[in-house]
Design a protein around this motif. Structure first.
Motif, PDB file in Angstrom:
ATOM      1  N   GLU A 254       6.717  85.701  32.085  1.00  0.00           N
ATOM      2  CA  GLU A 254       5.605  85.439  31.171  1.00  0.00           C
ATOM      3  C   GLU A 254       5.448  83.931  30.935  1.00  0.00           C
ATOM      4  O   GLU A 254       4.334  83.430  30.812  1.00  0.00           O
ATOM      5  N   ALA A 255       6.559  83.217  30.896  1.00  0.00           N
ATOM      6  CA  ALA A 255       6.499  81.758  30.744  1.00  0.00           C
ATOM      7  C   ALA A 255       5.763  81.135  31.926  1.00  0.00           C
ATOM      8  O   ALA A 255       4.907  80.250  31.755  1.00  0.00           O
ATOM      9  N   MET A 256       6.070  81.595  33.126  1.00  0.00           N
ATOM     10  CA  MET A 256       5.391  81.070  34.311  1.00  0.00           C
ATOM     11  C   MET A 256       3.908  81.434  34.303  1.00  0.00           C
ATOM     12  O   MET A 256       3.053  80.621  34.663  1.00  0.00           O
ATOM     13  N   ARG A 257       3.589  82.658  33.896  1.00  0.00           N
ATOM     14  CA  ARG A 257       2.188  83.076  33.822  1.00  0.00           C
ATOM     15  C   ARG A 257       1.406  82.147  32.888  1.00  0.00           C
ATOM     16  O   ARG A 257       0.285  81.741  33.205  1.00  0.00           O
ATOM     17  N   ARG A 258       2.000  81.815  31.762  1.00  0.00           N
ATOM     18  CA  ARG A 258       1.309  80.972  30.794  1.00  0.00           C
ATOM     19  C   ARG A 258       1.119  79.546  31.326  1.00  0.00           C
ATOM     20  O   ARG A 258       0.084  78.924  31.091  1.00  0.00           O
ATOM     21  N   MET A 259       2.110  79.038  32.034  1.00  0.00           N
ATOM     22  CA  MET A 259       1.984  77.704  32.616  1.00  0.00           C
ATOM     23  C   MET A 259       0.911  77.695  33.701  1.00  0.00           C
ATOM     24  O   MET A 259       0.101  76.764  33.793  1.00  0.00           O
ATOM     25  N   ILE A 260       0.890  78.723  34.511  1.00  0.00           N
ATOM     26  CA  ILE A 260      -0.117  78.825  35.579  1.00  0.00           C
ATOM     27  C   ILE A 260      -1.508  78.980  34.977  1.00  0.00           C
ATOM     28  O   ILE A 260      -2.475  78.354  35.440  1.00  0.00           O
ATOM     29  N   PHE A 261      -1.621  79.795  33.941  1.00  0.00           N
ATOM     30  CA  PHE A 261      -2.914  79.983  33.276  1.00  0.00           C
ATOM     31  C   PHE A 261      -3.423  78.654  32.728  1.00  0.00           C
ATOM     32  O   PHE A 261      -4.615  78.319  32.875  1.00  0.00           O
ATOM     33  N   TYR A 262      -2.537  77.873  32.119  1.00  0.00           N
ATOM     34  CA  TYR A 262      -2.947  76.566  31.581  1.00  0.00           C
ATOM     35  C   TYR A 262      -3.448  75.656  32.697  1.00  0.00           C
ATOM     36  O   TYR A 262      -4.490  74.997  32.557  1.00  0.00           O
ATOM     37  N   ALA A 263      -2.699  75.599  33.814  1.00  0.00           N
ATOM     38  CA  ALA A 263      -3.098  74.729  34.926  1.00  0.00           C
ATOM     39  C   ALA A 263      -4.439  75.162  35.510  1.00  0.00           C
ATOM     40  O   ALA A 263      -5.303  74.323  35.813  1.00  0.00           O
ATOM     41  N   ARG A 264      -4.640  76.453  35.642  1.00  0.00           N
ATOM     42  CA  ARG A 264      -5.911  76.937  36.189  1.00  0.00           C
ATOM     43  C   ARG A 264      -7.070  76.600  35.273  1.00  0.00           C
ATOM     44  O   ARG A 264      -8.162  76.216  35.733  1.00  0.00           O
ATOM     45  N   ARG A 265      -6.873  76.747  33.956  1.00  0.00           N
ATOM     46  CA  ARG A 265      -7.940  76.386  33.012  1.00  0.00           C
ATOM     47  C   ARG A 265      -8.196  74.885  33.046  1.00  0.00           C
ATOM     48  O   ARG A 265      -9.340  74.440  32.941  1.00  0.00           O
ATOM     49  N   LEU A 266      -7.129  74.097  33.172  1.00  0.00           N
ATOM     50  CA  LEU A 266      -7.259  72.648  33.173  1.00  0.00           C
ATOM     51  C   LEU A 266      -8.077  72.156  34.363  1.00  0.00           C
ATOM     52  O   LEU A 266      -8.949  71.284  34.218  1.00  0.00           O
ATOM     53  N   PHE A 267      -7.829  72.732  35.532  1.00  0.00           N
ATOM     54  CA  PHE A 267      -8.489  72.239  36.733  1.00  0.00           C
ATOM     55  C   PHE A 267      -9.731  73.032  37.144  1.00  0.00           C
ATOM     56  O   PHE A 267     -10.690  72.452  37.639  1.00  0.00           O
ATOM     57  N   PHE A 268      -9.694  74.326  36.936  1.00  0.00           N
ATOM     58  CA  PHE A 268     -10.773  75.153  37.466  1.00  0.00           C
ATOM     59  C   PHE A 268     -11.639  75.792  36.396  1.00  0.00           C
ATOM     60  O   PHE A 268     -12.731  76.272  36.696  1.00  0.00           O
TER      61      PHE A 268
END
Length: 408
Positions: free
Chosen positions: A314-328
């Motif tokens: 879940e920690a990784m999912r949240r980090m990935i979600f943040y990066a995707r929102r930040l860039f895409f």
């Protein structure tokens, strides 16, 4: 028709709402709030109060905003919600005066973007053979002289006494609320964070913009950022002297550490991008800011993980979600900024993207493993991809695909 009359026109308000609805920087709930107010009788009554000279605005709140990873802070001012909405509408109504600005001004104008300046520079043959002047106005908005700006406004709005009276009041107001609760009267004439500030900043140095346009100089300004190119060292020194003379007359100063004359073939940072001749990459300063944001988010996720609120996945999912929102953002969502539309089409090099990809992967592995050492590599790339991670470099090379959903 005066500016207040424009604001009273329901058709103008509808156009403003349509503009905000199509804006990538305005969320749907913000548009709904604007629509509720602008279509109300209260909005009409508030505009009529201003038109009659009843300047009822509450003092804005002053607060310090941290400037990303640098740690420096700048003072900004936040108006009460309805006051903010009215000044947004007023700024929109002022677009009818856009013709007073030259084509080489790119800040806060309808149909003009940062990307337009970068694309213009990329299109110039022989750019690598030119000398470069890059400079930045120190504390631009807060340093604008109210009396000098009023002179420019009076010339521009000679036929609109009502808006001119409002501008006189606004530039002499200088009142703000401090977070401690006190009310002070020593604020700047032009307050950063107030929507009208963008119009004032554009107008204040418009004389300089027109000078370079009429001389056919390769020049661009975005608020306080200035870049120009010249064929010879003598020319670029001449242009620098002119800019310094304008700064003196306007009671402004340049950032010495950000002002430089560069020889042909040099790399220059322009509005978050790095240009070497016509080759474009993401600027090192932009990469550093993104690394800082990613690190802050990873630390926040790790605190929750240590409290037992998140497991590794879940920690990784949240980090990935943040990066995707930040860039895409939402690639198919017009309400969100995303690199697919604005950044990737400008680039001709991927060095910056590779550094950002490395930072994203480092932080995903960190929150997943709890380690910053090589032990973090127990989190495999395949697992990150399974959880939704996408490399910026990969998206860059596939950016011409028409079906964006295949990338995410």
């Amino acid at each position: 028709m005066g500016v207040f009359d424009e604001m009273l026109d329901m058709e103008v308000r509808e156009r403003f709402l349509a503009y905000k609805d199509e804006s990538i920087s305005c969320k749907p709930e913000e548009v709904d709030a604007l629509r509720s107010y602008f279509l109300s009788d209260q909005c009409t009554a508030d505009i009529l109060r201003l038109k009659a000279g009843d300047y009822y605005f509450d003092p804005p709140m002053q607060f310090a905003r941290r400037k990303s990873h640098s740690g420096k802070k700048r003072l900004v001012y936040s108006l009460k919600k309805e006051n903010l909405m009215l000044t947004q509408l007023m700024t929109f109504a002022l677009r009818k005066y856009d013709s007073v600005f030259s084509k080489n001004l790119y800040s806060f104008r309808s149909g003009r973007r940062v990307a337009d300046l970068i694309m213009r520079l990329k299109s110039v043959p022989g750019l690598r053979s030119k000398y470069i002047l890059k400079t930045d106005v120190r504390s631009y908005g807060d340093s604008i002289d109210g009396a000098l700006l009023l002179g420019q406004l009076e010339a521009l709005f000679a036929d609109d006494s009502e808006i001119m009276a409002f501008f006189r009041w606004l530039l002499n107001w200088r009142t703000y609320r401090h977070p401690s609760g006190g009310i002070f009267h020593d604020g700047p004439a032009v307050m950063s964070g107030v929507p009208l500030t963008s119009f004032f900043e554009n107008l204040y140095l418009s004389e300089m913009d027109w000078y370079f346009q009429e001389k056919h100089v390769l020049y661009g300004r975005y608020a306080d950022d200035i870049v120009l190119y010249a064929n010879t060292e003598e020319q670029v020194e001449e242009y620098k002297c002119y800019i310094m003379e304008v700064m003196s007359r306007k009671k402004l100063s340049l950032h010495e550490e950000k002002s430089m004359i560069l020889p042909p073939g040099s790399t220059v940072e322009v509005l978050g991008m790095k240009l070497t001749g016509r080759a474009v990459d993401i600027a090192d300063s932009s990469v550093d800011k993104i690394r800082w944001k990613l690190r802050l988010r990873a630390d926040r996720i790790m605190r929750r993980k240590k409290r037992g609120e998140l497991d590794d996945e879940e920690a990784m999912r949240r980090m990935i979600f943040y990066a995707r929102r930040l860039f895409f953002g939402g690639v198919a969502n017009r309400h969100e900024l995303n690199w697919c539309r604005w950044v990737l089409p400008l680039l001709s090099k991927t060095d910056g993207l590779r550094k950002i990809d490395a930072a994203v992967q480092f932080n995903i592995r960190y929150v997943g493993s709890g380690k910053k050492s090589d032990a973090r590599y127990r989190v495999r790339f395949e697992k990150m991809h399974e959880l939704g991670y996408r490399s910026l470099v990969n998206v860059y090379y596939r950016r011409f695909e028409t079906d964006w959903s295949t990338l995410f």
